[in-house]
Design a protein around this motif. Structure first.
Motif, mmCIF file in Angstrom:
data_model
loop_
_atom_site.group_PDB
_atom_site.id
_atom_site.type_symbol
_atom_site.label_atom_id
_atom_site.label_comp_id
_atom_site.label_asym_id
_atom_site.label_seq_id
_atom_site.Cartn_x
_atom_site.Cartn_y
_atom_site.Cartn_z
ATOM 1 N N ASP A 1 0.615 -1.303 -0.009
ATOM 2 C CA ASP A 1 0.018 0.013 0.111
ATOM 3 C C ASP A 1 0.797 1.297 0.104
ATOM 4 O OD1 ASP A 1 -2.318 -1.556 0.099
ATOM 5 O OD2 ASP A 1 -2.469 -1.366 2.221
ATOM 6 N N LEU A 2 1.895 1.029 0.636
ATOM 7 C CA LEU A 2 2.701 2.449 0.692
ATOM 8 C C LEU A 2 3.621 2.458 -0.402
ATOM 9 C CD1 LEU A 2 4.063 2.304 4.604
ATOM 10 C CD2 LEU A 2 2.214 3.917 3.477
ATOM 11 N N VAL A 3 4.076 1.488 -1.266
ATOM 12 C CA VAL A 3 4.727 1.684 -2.439
ATOM 13 C C VAL A 3 3.581 2.358 -3.419
ATOM 14 C CG1 VAL A 3 5.632 0.253 -4.474
ATOM 15 C CG2 VAL A 3 6.242 -0.337 -2.146
ATOM 16 N N GLN A 4 2.516 2.002 -3.386
ATOM 17 C CA GLN A 4 1.443 2.673 -4.446
ATOM 18 C C GLN A 4 1.288 4.124 -3.816
ATOM 19 O OE1 GLN A 4 -0.003 1.223 -6.911
ATOM 20 N NE2 GLN A 4 1.496 -0.490 -6.304
ATOM 21 N N GLU A 5 1.058 4.387 -2.842
ATOM 22 C CA GLU A 5 0.926 5.753 -2.088
ATOM 23 C C GLU A 5 2.155 6.443 -2.514
ATOM 24 O OE1 GLU A 5 -0.462 9.068 -0.620
ATOM 25 O OE2 GLU A 5 -1.506 7.137 -0.941
ATOM 26 N N THR A 6 3.360 6.065 -2.598
ATOM 27 C CA THR A 6 4.602 6.770 -2.972
ATOM 28 C C THR A 6 4.666 7.002 -4.523
ATOM 29 O OG1 THR A 6 5.844 5.597 -1.283
ATOM 30 C CG2 THR A 6 7.149 6.670 -3.078
ATOM 31 N N LEU A 7 4.117 6.198 -5.072
ATOM 32 C CA LEU A 7 3.957 6.393 -6.574
ATOM 33 C C LEU A 7 2.899 7.262 -7.066
ATOM 34 C CD1 LEU A 7 4.694 2.580 -7.737
ATOM 35 C CD2 LEU A 7 6.163 4.656 -8.026
ATOM 36 N N VAL A 8 2.002 7.440 -6.279
ATOM 37 C CA VAL A 8 0.704 8.361 -6.295
ATOM 38 C C VAL A 8 1.277 9.771 -6.063
ATOM 39 C CG1 VAL A 8 -1.520 9.155 -5.489
ATOM 40 C CG2 VAL A 8 -1.089 7.042 -5.821
ATOM 41 N N ARG A 9 2.060 9.825 -5.089
ATOM 42 C CA ARG A 9 2.899 11.122 -4.927
ATOM 43 C C ARG A 9 3.692 11.500 -5.809
ATOM 44 N NH1 ARG A 9 2.459 12.116 0.945
ATOM 45 N NH2 ARG A 9 0.427 11.263 1.355
ATOM 46 N N ALA A 10 4.389 10.507 -6.575
ATOM 47 C CA ALA A 10 5.408 10.909 -7.651
ATOM 48 C C ALA A 10 4.380 11.440 -8.875
ATOM 49 C CB ALA A 10 5.960 9.849 -8.105
ATOM 50 N N TRP A 11 3.368 10.876 -8.828
ATOM 51 C CA TRP A 11 2.467 11.159 -9.973
ATOM 52 C C TRP A 11 1.717 12.483 -9.924
ATOM 53 C CZ3 TRP A 11 -3.403 11.159 -9.710
ATOM 54 C CH2 TRP A 11 -3.590 11.455 -11.087
ATOM 55 N N GLN A 12 1.644 12.826 -8.524
ATOM 56 C CA GLN A 12 1.035 14.062 -8.314
ATOM 57 C C GLN A 12 1.982 15.359 -8.270
ATOM 58 O OE1 GLN A 12 -0.625 13.194 -4.431
ATOM 59 N NE2 GLN A 12 -2.857 12.604 -4.900
ATOM 60 N N HIS A 13 3.072 14.920 -8.130
ATOM 61 C CA HIS A 13 4.310 16.024 -8.035
ATOM 62 C C HIS A 13 5.363 15.857 -9.167
ATOM 63 C CE1 HIS A 13 2.607 17.737 -4.449
ATOM 64 N NE2 HIS A 13 2.478 16.381 -3.860
ATOM 65 N N PRO A 14 4.904 15.947 -10.439
ATOM 66 C CA PRO A 14 5.942 15.687 -11.250
ATOM 67 C C PRO A 14 7.192 16.566 -11.382
ATOM 68 C CG PRO A 14 3.978 16.417 -12.212
ATOM 69 C CD PRO A 14 3.499 16.225 -10.978
ATOM 70 N N GLU A 15 6.846 17.726 -11.019
ATOM 71 C CA GLU A 15 8.112 18.535 -10.767
ATOM 72 C C GLU A 15 9.181 18.387 -9.967
ATOM 73 O OE1 GLU A 15 5.260 19.528 -7.238
ATOM 74 O OE2 GLU A 15 4.873 19.129 -9.192
ATOM 75 N N ALA A 16 8.838 17.550 -9.086
ATOM 76 C CA ALA A 16 10.255 16.746 -7.968
ATOM 77 C C ALA A 16 10.897 15.622 -8.764
ATOM 78 C CB ALA A 16 9.390 16.041 -6.916
#
Length: 181
Positions: A45-60
């Motif tokens: 679940d946390l891997v998925q959440e991490t990837l969601v954060r990457a998707w939400q913050h492409p600038e990073a």
């Protein structure tokens, strides 16, 4: 996926996110599995959440300051794991249905107080000899030998008086018969 890659809307973003997961998913899962004390489901679940954060913050992911996005992903994953652990510690433990089925039902204080009054009244109906034995053996926790020494009677007499006292209580307290065996 490197920092120079960009995530855009549509199919390209999905492919790049999938590539991000393929390239960094296993190291993220390994880190989170350790941080989650071996709980595979929580780590996934946390891997998925991490990837969601990457998707939400492409600038990073576009920053030119670093060669790989892995350090950023690992930092996000570690912080998510810490937040999840703190959240679990802040609320009561979760209980599954299987656990509730095996839990012993405990009566409330009012029922216990009422039962104590019933038993006290029933004990008053016993003969003094039976009451003495019952109080010593069952209420004060004395052994048969200790009760016999205290009362100055043979151990067999203590056993028979206890037996007949319980039998009399079963007649007076029919609703509690299962507790008096």
């Amino acid at each position: 996926m490197t920092a120079g890659s960009t995530l855009t809307n549509g199919t390209t973003a999905e492919h790049e996110l999938a590539a991000l997961q393929r390239e960094h998913g296993r190291p993220l899962f390994a880190l989170l599995l350790r941080l989650c004390d071996g709980d595979r489901q929580r780590a996934e679940d946390l891997v998925q959440e991490t990837l969601v954060r990457a998707w939400q913050h492409p600038e990073a992911l576009r920053a030119d300051d670093f060669e790989s996005v892995r350090p950023w992903l690992m930092t996000v994953a570690r912080r998510l794991a810490i937040d999840a652990r703190r959240a679990r510690q802040a609320r009561p433990a979760e209980v599954g249905d299987a656990v509730l089925e095996n839990v012993r039902v405990v009566s409330d204080h009012a029922e216990r107080a009422a039962a104590m009054l019933d038993v006290r009244q029933a004990v008053k109906t016993l003969t003094p000899e039976h009451r003495e034995v019952l109080v010593l053996v069952y209420f004060q926790g004395a052994s048969v030998a200790e009760a016999a020494a205290t009362l100055g009677i043979p151990p067999g007499t203590v056993k028979s008086r206890a037996y007949y006292a319980l039998r009399a209580l079963r007649r007076v307290l029919p609703g509690y018969a299962a507790d008096l065996r």
